[in-house]
Design a protein around this motif. Structure first.
Motif, PDB file in Angstrom:
ATOM      1  N   ARG A 124       0.853  -1.181   0.000  1.00 20.00           N
ATOM      2  CA  ARG A 124       0.000   0.000   0.000  1.00 20.00           C
ATOM      3  C   ARG A 124       0.896   1.240   0.000  1.00 20.00           C
ATOM      4  O   ARG A 124       1.727   1.397   0.897  1.00 20.00           O
ATOM      5  N   ILE A 125       0.717   2.091  -0.999  1.00 22.04           N
ATOM      6  CA  ILE A 125       1.621   3.232  -1.192  1.00 22.04           C
ATOM      7  C   ILE A 125       0.827   4.529  -1.064  1.00 22.04           C
ATOM      8  O   ILE A 125      -0.025   4.831  -1.910  1.00 22.04           O
ATOM      9  N   PRO A 126       1.086   5.307  -0.046  1.00 24.48           N
ATOM     10  CA  PRO A 126       0.339   6.559   0.121  1.00 24.48           C
ATOM     11  C   PRO A 126       0.776   7.608  -0.903  1.00 24.48           C
ATOM     12  O   PRO A 126       1.894   7.551  -1.424  1.00 24.48           O
ATOM     13  N   PRO A 127      -0.084   8.570  -1.190  1.00 29.07           N
ATOM     14  CA  PRO A 127       0.296   9.642  -2.122  1.00 29.07           C
ATOM     15  C   PRO A 127       1.229  10.647  -1.462  1.00 29.07           C
ATOM     16  O   PRO A 127       1.259  10.788  -0.234  1.00 29.07           O
ATOM     17  N   HIS A 128       2.021  11.329  -2.290  1.00 28.05           N
ATOM     18  CA  HIS A 128       2.857  12.420  -1.816  1.00 28.05           C
ATOM     19  C   HIS A 128       2.887  13.499  -2.894  1.00 28.05           C
ATOM     20  O   HIS A 128       2.503  13.268  -4.041  1.00 28.05           O
ATOM     21  N   VAL A 129       3.346  14.671  -2.535  1.00 28.03           N
ATOM     22  CA  VAL A 129       3.448  15.817  -3.448  1.00 28.03           C
ATOM     23  C   VAL A 129       4.880  15.920  -3.946  1.00 28.03           C
ATOM     24  O   VAL A 129       5.827  15.588  -3.220  1.00 28.03           O
ATOM     25  N   ILE A 130       5.052  16.346  -5.199  1.00 29.44           N
ATOM     26  CA  ILE A 130       6.376  16.736  -5.668  1.00 29.44           C
ATOM     27  C   ILE A 130       6.321  18.167  -6.188  1.00 29.44           C
ATOM     28  O   ILE A 130       5.339  18.582  -6.816  1.00 29.44           O
ATOM     29  N   VAL A 131       7.383  18.937  -5.888  1.00 31.86           N
ATOM     30  CA  VAL A 131       7.509  20.324  -6.348  1.00 31.86           C
ATOM     31  C   VAL A 131       8.916  20.512  -6.902  1.00 31.86           C
ATOM     32  O   VAL A 131       9.798  19.670  -6.718  1.00 31.86           O
ATOM     33  N   SER A 132       9.136  21.632  -7.554  1.00 37.05           N
ATOM     34  CA  SER A 132      10.470  21.949  -8.064  1.00 37.05           C
ATOM     35  C   SER A 132      11.350  22.469  -6.932  1.00 37.05           C
ATOM     36  O   SER A 132      10.843  22.918  -5.898  1.00 37.05           O
ATOM     37  N   PRO A 133      12.679  22.426  -7.097  1.00 35.31           N
ATOM     38  CA  PRO A 133      13.565  22.955  -6.054  1.00 35.31           C
ATOM     39  C   PRO A 133      13.359  24.440  -5.783  1.00 35.31           C
ATOM     40  O   PRO A 133      13.717  24.923  -4.696  1.00 35.31           O
ATOM     41  N   ASP A 134      12.773  25.165  -6.755  1.00 33.85           N
ATOM     42  CA  ASP A 134      12.561  26.600  -6.577  1.00 33.85           C
ATOM     43  C   ASP A 134      11.260  26.928  -5.855  1.00 33.85           C
ATOM     44  O   ASP A 134      11.004  28.090  -5.536  1.00 33.85           O
ATOM     45  N   HIS A 135      10.440  25.931  -5.620  1.00 33.53           N
ATOM     46  CA  HIS A 135       9.164  26.176  -4.957  1.00 33.53           C
ATOM     47  C   HIS A 135       9.409  26.550  -3.492  1.00 33.53           C
ATOM     48  O   HIS A 135      10.303  25.984  -2.840  1.00 33.53           O
ATOM     49  N   PRO A 136       8.652  27.497  -2.936  1.00 34.27           N
ATOM     50  CA  PRO A 136       8.866  27.904  -1.527  1.00 34.27           C
ATOM     51  C   PRO A 136       8.805  26.746  -0.544  1.00 34.27           C
ATOM     52  O   PRO A 136       9.542  26.733   0.452  1.00 34.27           O
ATOM     53  N   LEU A 137       7.960  25.740  -0.796  1.00 37.42           N
ATOM     54  CA  LEU A 137       7.823  24.623   0.132  1.00 37.42           C
ATOM     55  C   LEU A 137       9.017  23.670   0.084  1.00 37.42           C
ATOM     56  O   LEU A 137       9.196  22.858   0.987  1.00 37.42           O
ATOM     57  N   ALA A 138       9.837  23.775  -0.973  1.00 37.67           N
ATOM     58  CA  ALA A 138      10.995  22.891  -1.098  1.00 37.67           C
ATOM     59  C   ALA A 138      12.043  23.160  -0.023  1.00 37.67           C
ATOM     60  O   ALA A 138      12.894  22.305   0.244  1.00 37.67           O
ATOM     61  N   ALA A 139      11.989  24.313   0.621  1.00 37.33           N
ATOM     62  CA  ALA A 139      12.972  24.657   1.651  1.00 37.33           C
ATOM     63  C   ALA A 139      12.780  23.821   2.916  1.00 37.33           C
ATOM     64  O   ALA A 139      13.718  23.679   3.702  1.00 37.33           O
ATOM     65  N   THR A 140      11.582  23.271   3.121  1.00 35.72           N
ATOM     66  CA  THR A 140      11.307  22.445   4.304  1.00 35.72           C
ATOM     67  C   THR A 140      10.706  21.115   3.853  1.00 35.72           C
ATOM     68  O   THR A 140       9.508  20.861   4.039  1.00 35.72           O
ATOM     69  N   PRO A 141      11.511  20.230   3.237  1.00 36.22           N
ATOM     70  CA  PRO A 141      10.987  19.011   2.623  1.00 36.22           C
ATOM     71  C   PRO A 141      10.398  18.008   3.600  1.00 36.22           C
ATOM     72  O   PRO A 141       9.662  17.106   3.188  1.00 36.22           O
ATOM     73  N   ASP A 142      10.711  18.116   4.881  1.00 42.06           N
ATOM     74  CA  ASP A 142      10.167  17.180   5.868  1.00 42.06           C
ATOM     75  C   ASP A 142       8.862  17.677   6.475  1.00 42.06           C
ATOM     76  O   ASP A 142       8.235  16.959   7.259  1.00 42.06           O
ATOM     77  N   GLN A 143       8.467  18.895   6.149  1.00 38.72           N
ATOM     78  CA  GLN A 143       7.254  19.473   6.712  1.00 38.72           C
ATOM     79  C   GLN A 143       6.035  19.045   5.885  1.00 38.72           C
ATOM     80  O   GLN A 143       5.975  19.317   4.686  1.00 38.72           O
ATOM     81  N   PRO A 144       5.044  18.367   6.460  1.00 41.70           N
ATOM     82  CA  PRO A 144       3.854  17.970   5.699  1.00 41.70           C
ATOM     83  C   PRO A 144       3.120  19.179   5.132  1.00 41.70           C
ATOM     84  O   PRO A 144       3.039  20.235   5.770  1.00 41.70           O
ATOM     85  N   VAL A 145       2.596  18.994   3.914  1.00 42.98           N
ATOM     86  CA  VAL A 145       1.851  20.075   3.259  1.00 42.98           C
ATOM     87  C   VAL A 145       0.429  19.591   2.976  1.00 42.98           C
ATOM     88  O   VAL A 145       0.166  18.391   2.870  1.00 42.98           O
TER      89      VAL A 145
END
Length: 309
Positions: free
Chosen positions: A167-188
């Motif tokens: 069973r594989i849960p979904p996750h988000v992917i963003v570009s390295p330039d996205h503001p959320l990429a600075a905190t990759p361990d923080q759930p969004v």
């Protein structure tokens, strides 16, 4: 009076059933088309029923009786192939061909590893993968073009016997330039991203799954691009064209072009995708198919004591 048929007739029948074309089957078997056609006609006479539906310009399709014969003939031929080893008291040695279906986006992650393990254990079997989307594989199982399939739990309905491998849960992917990429361990949250451009993996049943995740949260994504390739989605995200939601994650986060994506965990607990082993309705696995399933269980780390339902 007992009706007789030969193993050769059954082998010819199975070749036609799998290729759905008399000319192609004759070429594969290195026999004349008239020889093959005669063998199938004799087998139909012995069985007392039509085994194929002849479709003009579209080849042949198994009838329901033909599908039942095909399932049983595969096992009978396999047992016949084991006889020399049994007579010599060498134990069973699997030989012959095995065709397995695999869902396209899943294939790059596991198919090569499973193939390597299977060939190491069963060198006498030629394993071939039939790759396609969910609907293609569902039809391939129904029509007997593959004995078992490695696929997702999307659009299957409840009638096909299956075994959950992961069973594989979904996750988000963003570009390295996205503001959320600075905190990759923080759930969004998907709610937080819903207004941004979205790259949708646009495959039958996959797109419905991903769109349903947004619907569960009461929001709608702003779809900017649709792509039918898993890696295409990742490439678009890596170049900053939007974000996406996926399930399978590579050991690294690079695209084919070398640009990275940044995976982010989701804050919401959303339905996972299940990776399944799926069999045709009403079929019993051949020894080769069972051996493939056993390899899959080990590769995915699943306890073998629970059978396919």
């Amino acid at each position: 009076m007992t009706r007789s048929f030969t193993l050769v007739q059954l082998r010819y029948f199975c070749a036609v059933a799998e290729l759905e074309n008399m000319t192609a089957a004759a070429a594969a078997l290195n026999v004349t088309q008239s020889t093959l056609s005669s063998a199938v006609a004799q087998l139909e006479q012995v069985m007392g029923t039509q085994l194929f539906t002849r479709l003009p310009r579209r080849g042949l399709r198994l009838t329901s009786a033909g599908r039942r014969l095909h399932d049983n003939a595969l096992r009978l031929l396999e047992e016949a192939d084991q006889l020399p080893g049994v007579v010599r008291e060498e134990g069973p040695t699997l030989v012959g061909d095995l065709t397995v279906g695999v869902f396209g986006p899943l294939a790059p992650f596991r198919a090569a590893v499973i193939l390597e393990e299977f060939e190491r254990e069963h060198p006498g079997v030629t394993l071939s993968f039939l790759e396609g989307d969910q609907e293609f594989l569902r039809r391939a199982l129904r029509d007997g073009r593959c004995e078992v399939a490695l696929m997702y739990d999307l659009g299957l309905g409840g009638e096909l016997p299956r075994r959950v491998l992961r069973r594989i849960p979904p996750h988000v992917i963003v570009s390295p330039d996205h503001p959320l990429a600075a905190t990759p361990d923080q759930p969004v949250s998907l709610r937080e991203l819903a207004g941004e451009p979205f790259i949708l993996l646009d495959l039958p049943h996959s797109r419905e799954y991903y769109l349903s995740l947004f619907k569960l949260l009461g929001v709608a994504p702003r779809i900017r691009h649709r792509a039918s390739g898993y890696e295409t989605v990742r490439a678009f995200v890596a170049r900053g064209h939007g974000y996406s939601v996926l399930n399978q994650r590579l050991p690294h986060d690079l695209t084919y072009a070398g640009s990275p994506v940044v995976p982010l965990p989701l804050a919401e607990e959303l339905p996972p995708i299940e990776v399944l082993l799926v069999r045709p309705i009403g079929s019993r696995p051949t020894l080769k198919a069972q051996a493939f399933e056993d390899v899959c269980l080990r590769v995915y780390g699943v306890a073998p004591e629970f059978p396919i339902d």
